[in-house]
Design an enzyme around this catalytic site. Structure first.
Site, PDB file in Angstrom:
ATOM      1  N   GLU A 228     -19.216  -9.590 -27.417  1.00  0.00           N
ATOM      2  CA  GLU A 228     -19.795  -9.286 -26.104  1.00  0.00           C
ATOM      3  C   GLU A 228     -21.168  -9.917 -26.109  1.00  0.00           C
ATOM      4  OE1 GLU A 228     -21.816  -8.416 -23.354  1.00  0.00           O
ATOM      5  OE2 GLU A 228     -22.185  -6.433 -24.213  1.00  0.00           O
ATOM      6  N   CYS A 262     -27.332  -7.529 -20.663  1.00  0.00           N
ATOM      7  CA  CYS A 262     -26.445  -8.677 -20.462  1.00  0.00           C
ATOM      8  C   CYS A 262     -25.794  -8.630 -19.086  1.00  0.00           C
ATOM      9  CB  CYS A 262     -25.395  -8.731 -21.558  1.00  0.00           C
ATOM     10  SG  CYS A 262     -24.410  -7.221 -21.703  1.00  0.00           S
TER      11      CYS A 262
END
Length: 451
Positions: A228, A262
């Site tokens: 991720e 993110c």
């Protein structure tokens, strides 16, 4: 080697931690392997009971854990408290749903019996980042441990205090020794850990560079990896949108955690007809955010986690301005603090369009119509998520097929939710966390066939 964690708001040392030597690291890895032998044989009801207790430990010690998060990485204390509560939620979610997720999957064939059973694989090595130091770990640990695997955590060095507290959560909840262990190691030990026979898979949340390096090592040893990584999410506002709702959501989508996320909205793509109204209201809202002491519950904007991160963001601002972007608000840096900043007239090719900006910087991009808006959104090497604001939700859903990202949110910011799978495409990584998908990532889906 000694690691130090430092409060980015005031520069005071929070803690110091001695790295484990080679012998200590080997012992931890072997403990994980030994623990798995009995842990995976425990009834699912036993494991769900313990993860439920972990959630309660988090709630019982909320203030202690929130203070550690804020002290080590600088987010406002109100956000740290919310993070701890979210970790308790994910524990509750898997306590309630793991048994259903792990049930055998009956498949009709010409056999007397044929089904898929879900067996744990062993120790999973987690390399986790500093920006959500509790949440990132628990969204891995809750499904992974409850499924019967063991966990090994290598946290970011600036939040080793949080890592110690996280291990304490599992100890206080009654998890057997070795089921979850915190490793105090330098990143140069990564290959040794991945190569160890105990480790069966690796999960990493972090930068594109870190993900690439770890994926290469995992591939070398033929071990599964989940990545991720970064994101450059677009926030599209169409001409029929509720502008006030879009602005309110945009402030949270960009400024939560001081923009260090993110999945934060980073590129704000606005249809020409509503551009000026949105920018005016958005700028006013950002101006009104309260910056200050991160331990003050009224503070909304804190410091970035390290000075080098603020330096990088300031470089991106200056480069973008030199490339033709217009500085609409902010732009100044003071050590770890960077003013909330808005750049207008951002276009493809500019730093603020192309790079992930990990801090309180909003890039404003103008589009002539909906088709150009989605084309601009797709012009990114990342693929975590997209937000679209419009009153015509049916039309928005039709446009979901034009988005290659892992998530598509209408009239809401992109966020992680224990009930929904989470993950990206392209340079944002691969694999899925949370929901049933997150539990299945580290399971052996074993076919059983009886003639």
């Amino acid at each position: 080697m000694e690691f130090h964690s430092v409060n980015p708001y005031n520069g005071e040392q929070v803690g110091k931690y001695n790295a484990q030597n080679s012998v200590e690291l080997d012992e931890a890895l072997n403990r994980s392997s030994e623990a798995f032998k009995t842990w995976h044989t425990k009834p699912i009801s036993y494991r769900t009971g313990l993860i439920k207790k972990a959630g309660q430990v988090l709630r019982d010690n909320l203030e202690e854990y929130a203070q550690m998060i804020t002290s080590e990485m600088g987010k406002p204390i109100s956000e740290s408290r919310a993070e701890v509560n979210k970790c308790a939620w994910v524990c509750d979610y898997y306590a309630e749903n793991a048994e259903t997720f792990l049930s055998p999957e009956i498949i009709k064939t010409d056999a007397a019996q044929s089904f898929v059973r879900h067996d744990p694989i062993g120790a999973v090595f987690a390399i986790m980042p500093w920006n959500f130091p509790f949440w990132q770990v628990f969204r891995f640990a809750a499904p992974t441990l409850t499924a019967g695997n063991t966990g090994l955590l290598k946290h970011a060095p600036n939040v080793f205090g949080c890592a110690v507290k996280i291990e304490e959560v599992f100890t206080k909840a009654g998890f057997p020794e070795g089921v979850f262990q915190n490793l105090i190691v330098h990143h140069d030990q990564t290959e040794k850990i991945i190569a160890h026979d105990a480790v069966k898979a690796i999960t990493l949340t972090g930068s594109e560079m870190a993900g690439s390096a770890v994926a290469q090592i995992a591939g070398k040893y033929i071990k599964k990896s989940l990545l991720e990584l970064g994101g450059n999410n677009s926030f599209i506002v169409l001409e029929d949108a509720d502008i006030d709702l879009a602005v309110k959501t945009a402030v949270s989508a960009r400024m939560l955690n001081c923009g260090q996320s993110c999945i934060a909205a980073k590129r704000f793509i606005l249809i020409e007809s509503i551009h000026d109204e949105f920018v005016s209201k958005f700028t006013d809202a950002i101006k009104n955010l309260k910056a200050g002491d991160t331990k003050d519950g009224a503070t909304q904007v804190g410091s970035l986690a390290r000075k080098d991160l603020a330096d990088q963001l300031n470089r991106q601002v200056k480069e973008s301005v030199s490339q033709g972007a217009k500085l609409l608000l902010g732009g100044k840096q003071d050590k770890c603090f960077h003013e909330p900043t808005i750049l207008g007239n951002v276009k493809p090719g500019m730093t603020a369009f192309e790079e992930e900006t990990f801090g309180p910087l909003a890039a404003i991009i103008k589009a002539k119509d909906i088709d150009e808006a989605f084309e601009l959104s797709e012009q990114s090497k990342f693929g975590l998520g997209v937000s679209v604001f419009t009153k015509d939700t049916a039309k928005a859903v039709e446009y979901a097929s034009r988005v290659s990202d892992g998530a598509f949110f209408v009239n809401e910011l992109v966020k992680s939710d224990p009930r929904l799978p989470f993950g990206g495409t392209k340079r944002s990584g691969y694999g899925r966390e949370l929901a049933k998908d997150g539990m299945m990532e580290f399971m052996n889906r074993k076919v059983v066939y009886v003639k």
